[in-house]
Design a protein around this motif. Structure first.
Motif, PDB file in Angstrom:
ATOM      1  N   GLU A  33      19.695  48.938  66.624  1.00  0.00           N
ATOM      2  CA  GLU A  33      18.917  50.105  66.187  1.00  0.00           C
ATOM      3  C   GLU A  33      19.086  50.322  64.677  1.00  0.00           C
ATOM      4  N   LEU A  34      20.334  50.162  64.212  1.00  0.00           N
ATOM      5  CA  LEU A  34      20.598  50.342  62.778  1.00  0.00           C
ATOM      6  C   LEU A  34      19.781  49.335  61.964  1.00  0.00           C
ATOM      7  N   CYS A  35      19.804  48.075  62.399  1.00  0.00           N
ATOM      8  CA  CYS A  35      19.059  47.037  61.663  1.00  0.00           C
ATOM      9  C   CYS A  35      17.565  47.359  61.663  1.00  0.00           C
ATOM     10  N   LYS A  36      17.068  47.811  62.819  1.00  0.00           N
ATOM     11  CA  LYS A  36      15.640  48.127  62.918  1.00  0.00           C
ATOM     12  C   LYS A  36      15.269  49.259  61.952  1.00  0.00           C
ATOM     13  N   VAL A  37      16.107  50.313  61.917  1.00  0.00           N
ATOM     14  CA  VAL A  37      15.833  51.454  61.043  1.00  0.00           C
ATOM     15  C   VAL A  37      15.905  51.026  59.572  1.00  0.00           C
ATOM     16  N   LEU A  38      16.899  50.195  59.217  1.00  0.00           N
ATOM     17  CA  LEU A  38      17.008  49.756  57.823  1.00  0.00           C
ATOM     18  C   LEU A  38      15.794  48.913  57.441  1.00  0.00           C
ATOM     19  N   CYS A  39      15.303  48.122  58.378  1.00  0.00           N
ATOM     20  CA  CYS A  39      14.068  47.364  58.118  1.00  0.00           C
ATOM     21  C   CYS A  39      12.895  48.325  57.931  1.00  0.00           C
ATOM     22  N   GLY A  40      12.863  49.381  58.732  1.00  0.00           N
ATOM     23  CA  GLY A  40      11.806  50.392  58.610  1.00  0.00           C
ATOM     24  C   GLY A  40      11.830  51.035  57.226  1.00  0.00           C
ATOM     25  N   LEU A  41      13.029  51.366  56.754  1.00  0.00           N
ATOM     26  CA  LEU A  41      13.153  51.984  55.420  1.00  0.00           C
ATOM     27  C   LEU A  41      12.717  51.012  54.334  1.00  0.00           C
ATOM     28  N   GLN A  42      13.078  49.748  54.515  1.00  0.00           N
ATOM     29  CA  GLN A  42      12.672  48.710  53.559  1.00  0.00           C
ATOM     30  C   GLN A  42      11.143  48.581  53.565  1.00  0.00           C
ATOM     31  N   ASN A  43      10.551  48.647  54.752  1.00  0.00           N
ATOM     32  CA  ASN A  43       9.092  48.519  54.863  1.00  0.00           C
ATOM     33  C   ASN A  43       8.365  49.679  54.194  1.00  0.00           C
ATOM     34  N   GLU A  44       9.028  50.891  54.166  1.00  0.00           N
ATOM     35  CA  GLU A  44       8.331  52.007  53.519  1.00  0.00           C
ATOM     36  C   GLU A  44       8.484  51.960  52.012  1.00  0.00           C
ATOM     37  N   GLY A  45       9.096  50.917  51.487  1.00  0.00           N
ATOM     38  CA  GLY A  45       9.128  50.742  50.031  1.00  0.00           C
ATOM     39  C   GLY A  45      10.489  50.991  49.415  1.00  0.00           C
ATOM     40  N   ARG A  46      11.495  51.269  50.246  1.00  0.00           N
ATOM     41  CA  ARG A  46      12.831  51.445  49.682  1.00  0.00           C
ATOM     42  C   ARG A  46      13.512  50.082  49.590  1.00  0.00           C
ATOM     43  N   GLU A  47      14.598  50.045  48.799  1.00  0.00           N
ATOM     44  CA  GLU A  47      15.405  48.824  48.704  1.00  0.00           C
ATOM     45  C   GLU A  47      16.761  49.137  49.323  1.00  0.00           C
ATOM     46  N   VAL A  48      17.105  48.416  50.363  1.00  0.00           N
ATOM     47  CA  VAL A  48      18.314  48.728  51.121  1.00  0.00           C
ATOM     48  C   VAL A  48      19.405  47.705  50.820  1.00  0.00           C
ATOM     49  N   VAL A  49      20.624  48.220  50.594  1.00  0.00           N
ATOM     50  CA  VAL A  49      21.825  47.373  50.523  1.00  0.00           C
ATOM     51  C   VAL A  49      22.740  47.869  51.632  1.00  0.00           C
ATOM     52  N   LEU A  50      23.213  46.953  52.481  1.00  0.00           N
ATOM     53  CA  LEU A  50      24.109  47.358  53.573  1.00  0.00           C
ATOM     54  C   LEU A  50      25.533  46.945  53.235  1.00  0.00           C
ATOM     55  N   VAL A  51      26.451  47.908  53.252  1.00  0.00           N
ATOM     56  CA  VAL A  51      27.879  47.591  53.132  1.00  0.00           C
ATOM     57  C   VAL A  51      28.471  47.753  54.523  1.00  0.00           C
ATOM     58  N   THR A  52      28.971  46.669  55.058  1.00  0.00           N
ATOM     59  CA  THR A  52      29.429  46.707  56.448  1.00  0.00           C
ATOM     60  C   THR A  52      30.926  46.428  56.559  1.00  0.00           C
ATOM     61  N   SER A  53      31.595  47.237  57.375  1.00  0.00           N
ATOM     62  CA  SER A  53      32.963  46.933  57.790  1.00  0.00           C
ATOM     63  C   SER A  53      32.857  46.169  59.110  1.00  0.00           C
ATOM     64  N   GLY A  54      33.977  45.958  59.740  1.00  0.00           N
ATOM     65  CA  GLY A  54      33.937  45.396  61.089  1.00  0.00           C
ATOM     66  C   GLY A  54      34.472  43.990  61.215  1.00  0.00           C
ATOM     67  N   ALA A  55      34.761  43.308  60.082  1.00  0.00           N
ATOM     68  CA  ALA A  55      35.214  41.914  60.214  1.00  0.00           C
ATOM     69  C   ALA A  55      36.514  41.839  61.038  1.00  0.00           C
ATOM     70  N   VAL A  56      37.461  42.713  60.713  1.00  0.00           N
ATOM     71  CA  VAL A  56      38.729  42.676  61.448  1.00  0.00           C
ATOM     72  C   VAL A  56      38.513  43.132  62.898  1.00  0.00           C
ATOM     73  N   GLY A  57      37.803  44.261  63.053  1.00  0.00           N
ATOM     74  CA  GLY A  57      37.581  44.815  64.396  1.00  0.00           C
ATOM     75  C   GLY A  57      36.853  43.830  65.304  1.00  0.00           C
ATOM     76  N   VAL A  58      35.783  43.248  64.791  1.00  0.00           N
ATOM     77  CA  VAL A  58      34.985  42.315  65.594  1.00  0.00           C
ATOM     78  C   VAL A  58      35.778  41.023  65.854  1.00  0.00           C
ATOM     79  N   GLY A  59      36.523  40.589  64.837  1.00  0.00           N
ATOM     80  CA  GLY A  59      37.362  39.394  65.019  1.00  0.00           C
ATOM     81  C   GLY A  59      38.387  39.613  66.117  1.00  0.00           C
ATOM     82  N   MET A  60      38.973  40.812  66.134  1.00  0.00           N
ATOM     83  CA  MET A  60      39.956  41.119  67.181  1.00  0.00           C
ATOM     84  C   MET A  60      39.300  41.099  68.558  1.00  0.00           C
ATOM     85  N   GLY A  61      38.110  41.696  68.631  1.00  0.00           N
ATOM     86  CA  GLY A  61      37.378  41.707  69.903  1.00  0.00           C
ATOM     87  C   GLY A  61      37.084  40.285  70.368  1.00  0.00           C
ATOM     88  N   LYS A  62      36.659  39.452  69.431  1.00  0.00           N
ATOM     89  CA  LYS A  62      36.281  38.079  69.790  1.00  0.00           C
ATOM     90  C   LYS A  62      37.508  37.278  70.252  1.00  0.00           C
TER      91      LYS A  62
END
Ligand SMILES: Nc1ncnc2c1ncn2[C@@H]1O[C@H](COP(=O)(O)OP(=O)(O)O)[C@@H](O)[C@H]1O
Ligand SMILES: N[C@@H](CCC(=O)OP(=O)(O)O)C(=O)O
Length: 268
Positions: A33-62
């Protein structure tokens, strides 16, 4: 609130507690949903930069780990696994809405050196000019400056640095709580949300405590620090809940959400 509705270049930071379940596994419904919304914002003419955490958390899960290892090298290795999974997922979800992402991994020293700082600024400019969405994280596998303590790094501060590097119009920090409260609502049931902060003072800093879950890192304190760095560069910052990414549409339609930190003199 024209600072928000008219913001063209927007840095959005999302924390581990928003991206994952308590097990450390990705909350795919929310991430999609987040990716879809960010694409929506980009489509309306904004420029989006995503700063994402999660490398450690997702790595632990994996890797099926339930407890953060104490050893720095273990955490670095886990981050290397998780970062791969994160980018695979972002590439897939953004790609589904016809947008291209690029991975940018940063360390503190990169922005402290004038040459590497200029290089990364040029990279951001070129990506944005091409309509590509930069996806940024700390380069956890090589960063050692922030690893001495329990915290692995601080993506809230990183997001503010990215907002200044890219000369963004707005920084939005998505987290597991809907803004800054008068005290940590997990500990104080009487805590009240503060919708606006005009200029960050020591009193405001004193309200913000540490992380609310084992998955989060810096808590509200690092978000206030980030807001301060952004405000010092003249960039407004909104801290809001990432539970429902579609709320971002409301934010850009002018609905007052979370806490908006405004630089002094930017009150209207
Ligand atoms: N004054 C405060 N207002 C709101 N939240 C606070 C405050 N003080 C501490 N917190 C805690 O900060 C947490 C958000 O930070 P964190 O857990 O690091 O999330 P993230 O992974 O999104 O960075 C909240 O869940 C809350 O428990
Ligand atoms: N770079 C680390 C994130 C560190 C961090 O600040 O985490 P968070 O408090 O969830 O934003 C990672 O990707 O796991």
């Amino acid at each position: 609130m024209s600072h928000i509705t008219q913001a063209k270049r927007v840095v959005v930071k999302v924390g581990t507690s928003t991206l994952t379940y308590e097990t450390g596994r990705l909350n795919l419904r929310r991430v999609e949903e987040l990716c879809k919304v960010l694409c929506g914002l980009q489509n309306e003419g904004r420029e989006v930069v995503l700063v994402t955490s999660g490398a450690v958390g997702v790595g632990m899960g994996k890797l099926g780990l339930h407890k953060h290892p104490e050893e720095i090298e273990q955490r670095q290795a886990i981050a290397a696994v998780g970062q791969c999974e994160l980018m695979f997922m972002y590439d897939k979800f953004f790609g589904e809405y016809n947008h291209t992402v690029a991975q940018v991994l940063l360390t503190k020293d990169v922005v402290q050196d004038t040459v590497t700082k200029r290089n990364v600024e040029n990279t951001f400019q070129t990506l944005l000019q091409r309509g590509i969405i930069p996806v940024v994280n700390e380069n956890d596998s090589v960063a050692t400056d922030e690893l001495a303590g329990k915290n692995f790094g601080d993506n809230d501060t990183l997001s503010a640095t990215v907002a200044t590097l890219t000369e963004a119009d707005l920084l939005v920090i998505l987290t597991d709580i809907d803004g800054l409260y008068s005290s940590d609502p997990r500990k104080d049931p009487k805590a009240q949300r503060i919708p606006y902060v005009y200029g960050i003072t020591d009193e405001i800093r004193a309200l913000a405590g540490g992380a609310g879950s084992d998955r989060g890192t810096g808590g509200m304190a690092t978000k206030v620090t980030a807001a301060c760095i952004a405000n010092d560069a003249g960039i407004p910052c909104v801290v809001m809940s990432g539970a429902n990414p579609r709320d971002l549409y409301d934010l850009f339609d002018g609905v007052v959400l979370g806490t908006t930190f405004l630089p002094l003199g930017a009150e209207n």
